[in-house]
Design an enzyme around this catalytic site. Structure first.
Site, PDB file in Angstrom:
ATOM      1  CG  ASP A 191     -43.338  17.500  18.137  1.00  0.00           C
ATOM      2  OD1 ASP A 191     -43.828  17.603  16.992  1.00  0.00           O
ATOM      3  OD2 ASP A 191     -42.114  17.436  18.341  1.00  0.00           O
ATOM      4  CG  HIS A 266     -42.003  19.596  15.148  1.00  0.00           C
ATOM      5  ND1 HIS A 266     -42.320  18.283  14.894  1.00  0.00           N
ATOM      6  CD2 HIS A 266     -40.852  19.827  14.468  1.00  0.00           C
ATOM      7  CE1 HIS A 266     -41.392  17.734  14.118  1.00  0.00           C
ATOM      8  NE2 HIS A 266     -40.489  18.661  13.833  1.00  0.00           N
ATOM      9  CD  GLU A 329     -37.796  17.445  11.448  1.00  0.00           C
ATOM     10  OE1 GLU A 329     -37.214  16.517  10.856  1.00  0.00           O
ATOM     11  OE2 GLU A 329     -38.536  17.247  12.432  1.00  0.00           O
TER      12      GLU A 329
HETATM   13  C1  ACM Z   1     -35.063  16.989  15.338  1.00  0.00           C
HETATM   14  O1  ACM Z   1     -34.641  15.811  15.446  1.00  0.00           O
HETATM   15  N1  ACM Z   1     -36.068  17.271  14.532  1.00  0.00           N
HETATM   16  C2  ACM Z   1     -34.460  18.068  16.085  1.00  0.00           C
END
Ligand code: ACM
Length: 531
Positions: A191, A266, A329
């Site tokens: 991440d 991420h 995201e």
């Molecule tokens: C997530 O909670 N961004 C998959």
């Protein structure tokens, strides 16, 4: 007759097995385990016999012999595969306990393994002690159980990127998952705030990407002038030898690990290690705060090749079918401003940046599919067109799961509303450890049905199951993971295993009270029942 039925129902809840078995018929009497008990198996079940010996030895002090047969009259626990039990599936089993013997029959070893988990729960909770316990009668109530899971995907997730979680704890969590008959461990390994898996071709991913300088303290306010940082470096990673050890540990417990390598969002820890993966050419640090990060991977051929090379090493370590590539995201701010990304959109005749992310994901889908694996992604991978072989993990509610199932894709349900164990478990948040937010009490988890009501039967068969998420922005260590995951994982295990008509929340709460005594012996820092 009615009295007998009432007695049976009462006794049923007296068998504090979680998840509740599909069929359970109490019988008269008990089986008593002693040092004279023998475990008998067929050759295919020999390893499970040895596993049962190992389960029973520490607390009882009885090191039970594993043999192919026992003379008549010797009390035995018999474990055998049975080709006539195919209707119970790969994970189903029969467990019959009488005064004289315990008989386990299953179509496949996984089923026999789950019978062992049930048997452990039928014994007194002290059976989970790792040193001899005196003064306990090792008694199992006589019972006939026939059991099989409702769903094939019964998952537990752990974010080891936001806070590194030591190898021994990962094993403990896998052990706990297996005790609850969960069979998938989704391991979030990369991440913005940390890269946790050694990749031999790209050593800087862990030399640089596994460490951040410091971490935001407390809740991240919108007003950045209020942010405080702890000044403490944080990090860690799993070597490839560590991973092989954990994969073997999981495999012995019939848990398939689903590794997750996030892309294209991420990914700031990867960009910190290799700035050429980014869009701006800037050197960025491993991120020290939380949220949605604009530093995403660029869509160049070199970056695609980089990620495929990473996935090659990942496939070499993880033998399971599923490889998760994130996809959630990924803000498109940098792609909108990037000549390379815009050129790519033009050259490929794409409509927009969402289609560009879809193109990126399709490259991974082709690559994984060519290697006999299946891509899994968060539901954002629906935007801009779903890759042909992708499994969708529906987290922003259930709509992504519905759309994907209707399009003929397999889905795993992971909606925040019912499966995010990083959310608060009490409305009285002032008396809870700081959490990311939300409110997910135990009864809400228990009430969850992974099959969206909107799906027709032929669509619903694409719902593989569901899993509980443990994101660790606000979960700094293993003890807090345990607090957030338990007992909610016990409730989710029953959602995923038990036939829907056998679900009963008051009955679950009665069994849970006894089950928590087991978790206490196992040193699980579960959240106590109550408000
Ligand atoms: C997530 O909670 N961004 C998959």
């Amino acid at each position: 007759m009615l009295a007998a039925l009432a007695l049976a129902l009462t006794l049923d809840s007296g068998f504090a097995v979680i998840p509740r078995p599909a069929h359970l018929t109490p019988k008269a009497g008990t089986f008593t385990l002693t040092g004279a008990t023998v475990i008998t198996t067929d050759p295919a079940s020999r390893a499970l016999g040895a596993m049962l010996t190992d389960y029973l030895f520490p607390a009882t002090g009885f090191r039970l012999a594993v043999r192919s047969s026992a003379p008549a009259g010797v009390p035995a626990i018999s474990i055998r595969l049975d080709t006539t039990l195919g209707t119970l599936g790969e994970e189903g089993y029969r467990l019959d306990v009488s005064r004289a013997r315990v008989t386990i029959r299953a179509y496949r070893p996984a089923g026999a393994f789950y019978a062992l988990q049930t048997l452990r729960q039928l014994l007194p909770p002290e059976i989970f002690r790792q040193a001899p316990v005196t003064g306990v009668a090792w008694v199992v109530p006589a019972v006939a159980i026939e059991d099989a899971p409702r769903f094939a995907w019964r998952g537990m997730h752990l974010d080891a990127a936001r806070h590194f979680m030591p190898k021994e704890f990962v094993k403990k969590l896998i052990d706990l998952a297996a005790l609850h008959k969960l069979n998938r461990f989704h391991w979030h390994l990369t991440d913005d705030q940390g890269w946790r898996i050694e990749i031999k071709q790209y050593p800087r991913l862990t030399q640089v990407g596994a460490w951040r300088r410091q971490t935001l303290v407390g809740r991240q306010d919108h007003d950045s002038t209020t942010w405080r940082f702890d000044g403490q470096p944080h990090g860690g990673f799993y070597t490839q030898d560590d991973i092989r050890e954990i994969v073997a540990y999981a495999r012995a417990r019939f848990v398939t690990i689903v590794p997750e390598i996030e892309m294209p969002g991420h990914s700031q820890a990867a960009i910190a290690a290799y700035p050429e993966l980014g869009n701006t050419g800037d050197t960025v640090p491993v991120w020290t705060r939380w949220g949605v990060d604009e530093n995403i991977l660029n869509p160049s051929d070199a970056t695609i090749q980089f990620e495929q090379n990473v996935l090659s090493e990942v496939m070499g370590l993880f033998p399971g079918r599923w490889i998760h590539v994130g996809g959630d995201e990924a803000p498109k701010t940098q792609w909108k401003a990037s000549p390379l990304a815009q050129g790519r959109i033009r050259d490929l005749g794409l409509k927009d940046e969402d289609e560009l992310q879809s193109w990126f994901t399709r490259r991974m889908d082709e690559f994984l599919t060519a290697h006999g694996r299946t891509l899994v992604g968060w539901d954002e991978i629906l935007q801009g067109g779903l890759a042909p072989n992708a499994v969708v993990m529906s987290w922003r509610g259930i709509d992504g799961g519905i759309i994907a199932a209707r399009a003929g894709h397999d889905v795993v349900m992971a909606p925040g509303s019912h499966t995010y164990f990083d959310h608060y478990q009490s409305a009285d948040t002032g008396n809870e450890p700081l959490a990311i937010g939300g409110f997910l009490p135990l009864d809400t988890v228990y009430a969850y049905d992974p099959v969206p009501a909107a799906l027709a039967a032929d669509e619903a068969r694409h719902v593989l199951g569901a899993q509980g998420q443990v994101w660790t922005e606000y979960i700094p260590d293993p003890k807090r993971v345990e607090y957030m995951a338990f007992p909610r994982a016990c409730a989710l295990a029953e959602v995923l295993w038990t036939p829907v008509e056998r679900k009963d929340y008051p009955d679950f709460r009665r069994r849970l009270a006894a089950h928590l005594a087991r978790l206490a012996v196992l040193d699980v820092n579960y959240r106590p029942l109550g408000s």
